[in-house]
Design a protein around this motif. Structure first.
Motif, PDB file in Angstrom:
ATOM      1  N   THR A  15     -87.213  87.559  58.896  1.00 45.26           N
ATOM      2  CA  THR A  15     -87.561  88.182  60.167  1.00 45.26           C
ATOM      3  C   THR A  15     -87.788  89.668  59.998  1.00 45.26           C
ATOM      4  OG1 THR A  15     -86.275  86.531  61.387  1.00 45.26           O
ATOM      5  CG2 THR A  15     -86.782  88.590  62.537  1.00 45.26           C
ATOM      6  N   GLU A  16     -86.867  90.326  59.314  1.00 43.78           N
ATOM      7  CA  GLU A  16     -86.976  91.775  59.115  1.00 43.78           C
ATOM      8  C   GLU A  16     -88.185  92.132  58.264  1.00 43.78           C
ATOM      9  OE1 GLU A  16     -82.791  90.590  59.951  1.00 43.78           O
ATOM     10  OE2 GLU A  16     -84.332  89.882  58.561  1.00 43.78           O
ATOM     11  N   PHE A  17     -88.432  91.327  57.241  1.00 43.76           N
ATOM     12  CA  PHE A  17     -89.538  91.607  56.332  1.00 43.76           C
ATOM     13  C   PHE A  17     -90.883  91.450  57.034  1.00 43.76           C
ATOM     14  CE2 PHE A  17     -92.521  90.167  52.945  1.00 43.76           C
ATOM     15  CZ  PHE A  17     -92.515  91.340  52.174  1.00 43.76           C
ATOM     16  N   SER A  18     -91.022  90.408  57.830  1.00 43.51           N
ATOM     17  CA  SER A  18     -92.281  90.186  58.531  1.00 43.51           C
ATOM     18  C   SER A  18     -92.528  91.271  59.574  1.00 43.51           C
ATOM     19  CB  SER A  18     -92.279  88.806  59.190  1.00 43.51           C
ATOM     20  OG  SER A  18     -92.281  87.784  58.212  1.00 43.51           O
ATOM     21  N   ALA A  19     -91.461  91.781  60.178  1.00 46.72           N
ATOM     22  CA  ALA A  19     -91.616  92.818  61.195  1.00 46.72           C
ATOM     23  C   ALA A  19     -91.910  94.187  60.597  1.00 46.72           C
ATOM     24  CB  ALA A  19     -90.349  92.894  62.050  1.00 46.72           C
ATOM     25  N   ASP A  20     -91.339  94.468  59.414  1.00 50.24           N
ATOM     26  CA  ASP A  20     -91.491  95.799  58.808  1.00 50.24           C
ATOM     27  C   ASP A  20     -91.322  95.663  57.298  1.00 50.24           C
ATOM     28  OD1 ASP A  20     -91.501  98.456  58.080  1.00 50.24           O
ATOM     29  OD2 ASP A  20     -89.653  98.992  59.136  1.00 50.24           O
ATOM     30  N   MET A  21     -92.397  95.335  56.621  1.00 47.46           N
ATOM     31  CA  MET A  21     -92.319  95.099  55.182  1.00 47.46           C
ATOM     32  C   MET A  21     -91.781  96.310  54.433  1.00 47.46           C
ATOM     33  SD  MET A  21     -95.635  92.981  53.902  1.00 47.46           S
ATOM     34  CE  MET A  21     -96.058  91.387  54.592  1.00 47.46           C
ATOM     35  N   GLU A  22     -92.439  97.441  54.589  1.00 45.87           N
ATOM     36  CA  GLU A  22     -92.074  98.603  53.794  1.00 45.87           C
ATOM     37  C   GLU A  22     -90.675  99.101  54.137  1.00 45.87           C
ATOM     38  OE1 GLU A  22     -93.803 103.038  52.758  1.00 45.87           O
ATOM     39  OE2 GLU A  22     -95.221 101.429  53.288  1.00 45.87           O
ATOM     40  N   GLY A  23     -90.339  99.096  55.424  1.00 48.76           N
ATOM     41  CA  GLY A  23     -89.002  99.538  55.816  1.00 48.76           C
ATOM     42  C   GLY A  23     -87.913  98.647  55.252  1.00 48.76           C
ATOM     43  N   SER A  24     -88.151  97.334  55.262  1.00 53.65           N
ATOM     44  CA  SER A  24     -87.174  96.388  54.704  1.00 53.65           C
ATOM     45  C   SER A  24     -87.019  96.595  53.203  1.00 53.65           C
ATOM     46  CB  SER A  24     -87.611  94.949  54.989  1.00 53.65           C
ATOM     47  OG  SER A  24     -87.621  94.680  56.369  1.00 53.65           O
ATOM     48  N   LEU A  25     -88.148  96.769  52.508  1.00 53.26           N
ATOM     49  CA  LEU A  25     -88.091  96.969  51.062  1.00 53.26           C
ATOM     50  C   LEU A  25     -87.414  98.292  50.718  1.00 53.26           C
ATOM     51  CD1 LEU A  25     -91.625  95.667  50.036  1.00 53.26           C
ATOM     52  CD2 LEU A  25     -89.429  94.481  49.795  1.00 53.26           C
ATOM     53  N   ASP A  26     -87.634  99.316  51.535  1.00 52.37           N
ATOM     54  CA  ASP A  26     -86.951 100.596  51.307  1.00 52.37           C
ATOM     55  C   ASP A  26     -85.438 100.427  51.395  1.00 52.37           C
ATOM     56  OD1 ASP A  26     -89.301 101.995  50.912  1.00 52.37           O
ATOM     57  OD2 ASP A  26     -89.378 102.818  52.949  1.00 52.37           O
ATOM     58  N   LYS A  27     -84.979  99.603  52.330  1.00 57.62           N
ATOM     59  CA  LYS A  27     -83.533  99.353  52.462  1.00 57.62           C
ATOM     60  C   LYS A  27     -82.992  98.618  51.240  1.00 57.62           C
ATOM     61  CE  LYS A  27     -83.359  99.294  57.528  1.00 57.62           C
ATOM     62  NZ  LYS A  27     -83.052  98.488  58.737  1.00 57.62           N
ATOM     63  N   LEU A  28     -83.773  97.690  50.710  1.00 55.89           N
ATOM     64  CA  LEU A  28     -83.339  96.986  49.503  1.00 55.89           C
ATOM     65  C   LEU A  28     -83.277  97.938  48.315  1.00 55.89           C
ATOM     66  CD1 LEU A  28     -85.405  93.679  49.833  1.00 55.89           C
ATOM     67  CD2 LEU A  28     -83.008  94.045  50.430  1.00 55.89           C
ATOM     68  N   ALA A  29     -84.259  98.815  48.205  1.00 60.84           N
ATOM     69  CA  ALA A  29     -84.255  99.792  47.120  1.00 60.84           C
ATOM     70  C   ALA A  29     -83.067 100.728  47.238  1.00 60.84           C
ATOM     71  CB  ALA A  29     -85.561 100.576  47.117  1.00 60.84           C
ATOM     72  N   ALA A  30     -82.707 101.091  48.465  1.00 59.94           N
ATOM     73  CA  ALA A  30     -81.564 101.979  48.676  1.00 59.94           C
ATOM     74  C   ALA A  30     -80.255 101.306  48.256  1.00 59.94           C
ATOM     75  CB  ALA A  30     -81.497 102.400  50.143  1.00 59.94           C
ATOM     76  N   ILE A  31     -80.186  99.987  48.378  1.00 60.86           N
ATOM     77  CA  ILE A  31     -79.002  99.246  47.918  1.00 60.86           C
ATOM     78  C   ILE A  31     -78.876  99.335  46.406  1.00 60.86           C
ATOM     79  CG2 ILE A  31     -78.085  96.890  47.651  1.00 60.86           C
ATOM     80  CD1 ILE A  31     -79.161  96.324  50.499  1.00 60.86           C
ATOM     81  N   GLY A  32     -80.022  99.439  45.728  1.00 61.28           N
ATOM     82  CA  GLY A  32     -80.033  99.514  44.268  1.00 61.28           C
ATOM     83  C   GLY A  32     -80.919  98.482  43.615  1.00 61.28           C
ATOM     84  N   LEU A  33     -81.468  97.571  44.408  1.00 61.07           N
ATOM     85  CA  LEU A  33     -82.326  96.516  43.863  1.00 61.07           C
ATOM     86  C   LEU A  33     -83.648  97.088  43.371  1.00 61.07           C
ATOM     87  CD1 LEU A  33     -81.437  93.996  46.627  1.00 61.07           C
ATOM     88  CD2 LEU A  33     -81.356  93.391  44.203  1.00 61.07           C
ATOM     89  N   ARG A  34     -84.122  96.519  42.268  1.00 57.79           N
ATOM     90  CA  ARG A  34     -85.429  96.900  41.727  1.00 57.79           C
ATOM     91  C   ARG A  34     -86.416  95.733  41.763  1.00 57.79           C
ATOM     92  NH1 ARG A  34     -81.627  98.543  38.106  1.00 57.79           N
ATOM     93  NH2 ARG A  34     -82.208  96.913  36.622  1.00 57.79           N
ATOM     94  N   ASN A  35     -85.870  94.526  41.932  1.00 57.98           N
ATOM     95  CA  ASN A  35     -86.686  93.314  41.949  1.00 57.98           C
ATOM     96  C   ASN A  35     -86.489  92.546  43.251  1.00 57.98           C
ATOM     97  OD1 ASN A  35     -87.429  93.301  38.936  1.00 57.98           O
ATOM     98  ND2 ASN A  35     -85.205  93.339  38.871  1.00 57.98           N
ATOM     99  N   VAL A  36     -87.560  91.870  43.669  1.00 58.09           N
ATOM    100  CA  VAL A  36     -87.464  90.935  44.776  1.00 58.09           C
ATOM    101  C   VAL A  36     -88.163  89.651  44.358  1.00 58.09           C
ATOM    102  CG1 VAL A  36     -87.470  92.803  46.476  1.00 58.09           C
ATOM    103  CG2 VAL A  36     -89.615  91.630  45.920  1.00 58.09           C
ATOM    104  N   GLU A  37     -87.910  88.582  45.118  1.00 52.22           N
ATOM    105  CA  GLU A  37     -88.595  87.310  44.909  1.00 52.22           C
ATOM    106  C   GLU A  37     -89.393  87.017  46.170  1.00 52.22           C
ATOM    107  OE1 GLU A  37     -87.154  83.686  42.525  1.00 52.22           O
ATOM    108  OE2 GLU A  37     -86.448  83.319  44.585  1.00 52.22           O
ATOM    109  N   ALA A  38     -90.717  87.062  46.058  1.00 55.33           N
ATOM    110  CA  ALA A  38     -91.590  86.927  47.215  1.00 55.33           C
ATOM    111  C   ALA A  38     -91.611  85.492  47.736  1.00 55.33           C
ATOM    112  CB  ALA A  38     -93.005  87.368  46.853  1.00 55.33           C
ATOM    113  N   PHE A  39     -91.878  85.369  49.030  1.00 52.93           N
ATOM    114  CA  PHE A  39     -92.150  84.064  49.628  1.00 52.93           C
ATOM    115  C   PHE A  39     -93.327  84.253  50.591  1.00 52.93           C
ATOM    116  CE2 PHE A  39     -90.206  85.862  53.287  1.00 52.93           C
ATOM    117  CZ  PHE A  39     -90.498  85.056  54.378  1.00 52.93           C
ATOM    118  N   ASP A  40     -93.999  83.172  50.915  1.00 47.51           N
ATOM    119  CA  ASP A  40     -95.127  83.221  51.849  1.00 47.51           C
ATOM    120  C   ASP A  40     -96.100  84.343  51.486  1.00 47.51           C
ATOM    121  OD1 ASP A  40     -96.736  82.588  54.014  1.00 47.51           O
ATOM    122  OD2 ASP A  40     -95.532  83.717  55.452  1.00 47.51           O
TER     123      ASP A  40
END
Length: 274
Positions: A15-40
């Motif tokens: 839900t968060e990703f579809s509403a705001d892709m870049e903002g959601s990814l920025d939050k993941l990067a701030a946690i420390g993640l460098r990788n994601v697994e895409a869907f759809d």
């Protein structure tokens, strides 16, 4: 073995990703993640790639349908895209591995069905390689219902697939399927390149079993990594060739970003991923 890299299945925050892709990814990067697994990603590869680039993240693995004639969606069934369409989108996003995330339970109940699934995936190995990709499969719990001469449908599938087909084991769903999760990880050996790091209390019965009735992810009692019944640490340590430890929740217990951060800390502080 080098520690696997931490990742996150983006379905966790659909839900968060579809509403705001870049903002959601920025939050993941701030946690420390460098990788994601895409869907759809097949219908929006350019959009996802742009958001990943803007946030400094990469998606080495991703989920897309490869093995079913139709893809179920909340709006009805639609034809599965041609493999070439899936692979072209995957290459645009920057994936290395395309993983089929779900094959209907009834197809795992007969040897003919299991053989068909394996044959379909084997037939895609060379096509994917032409796009610089590899293919794989991600389990739920339906793969562990049927038994053929003492071998689960899942392990019969593994034995029937090309050695170039990779595996992503969902550790939570393997437990729900009644498996010795640590033993299964060990038996899969170097075929296992990714694991879904998911915890919780397993339901009393396999929800994919015939006659179990309909269920939704909202019924699952899932917990932050290390707070449920899944032997996550022992399973990850039993892996011999794991590249990615992929955090996922089907039903996050609280604030999704706080839950992701807690599971990321479990992996990093526990010396289970980097």
């Amino acid at each position: 073995m080098a520690l696997p890299e931490a990742s996150i299945q983006l379905y966790t925050l659909a839900t968060e990703f579809s509403a705001d892709m870049e903002g959601s990814l920025d939050k993941l990067a701030a946690i420390g993640l460098r990788n994601v697994e895409a869907f759809d990603f097949v219908r929006r590869p350019d959009e996802i790639r742009a958001a990943l680039d803007a946030s400094g993240l990469v998606s080495p693995t991703g989920h897309a349908p490869l093995l079913s004639d139709e893809l179920w969606t909340p709006d009805g069934a639609i034809p599965t895209p041609a493999p070439e369409v899936v692979f072209e989108a995957a290459a645009t996003v920057g994936l290395k591995t395309v993983i089929d995330p779900f094959v209907a339970p009834d197809r795992w109940l007969t040897l003919e069905g299991v053989t068909d699934i394996a044959d379909r995936l084997n037939a895609l190995v060379d096509t994917a390689a032409g796009f610089g990709l590899e293919v794989g499969y991600h389990n739920h719990a339906q793969e562990f219902i049927a038994d053929f001469d003492g071998q689960s449908a899942y392990e019969r599938f593994v034995a029937s697939t090309d050695a170039r087909v990779v595996l992503e084991l969902d550790l939570y769903w393997a437990l729900v399927g009644g498996q010795d999760v640590v033993g299964l990880v060990s038996r899969l050996g170097d075929r296992l390149v990714a694991a879904h790091v998911k915890d919780g209390v397993a339901p009393e019965t396999n929800p994919f079993a015939p006659g179990a009735g309909a269920f939704g992810s909202e019924t699952l009692d899932q917990r932050r990594a290390g707070e449920g019944d899944v032997p996550l640490a022992d399973a990850l340590r039993a892996a011999s060739g794991l590249s990615y430890a992929v955090i996922e929740y089907d039903n996050a217990p609280g604030d999704v970003f706080a839950d992701i951060a807690a599971s990321y800390a479990f992996l990093i502080e526990g010396g289970l991923a980097r």
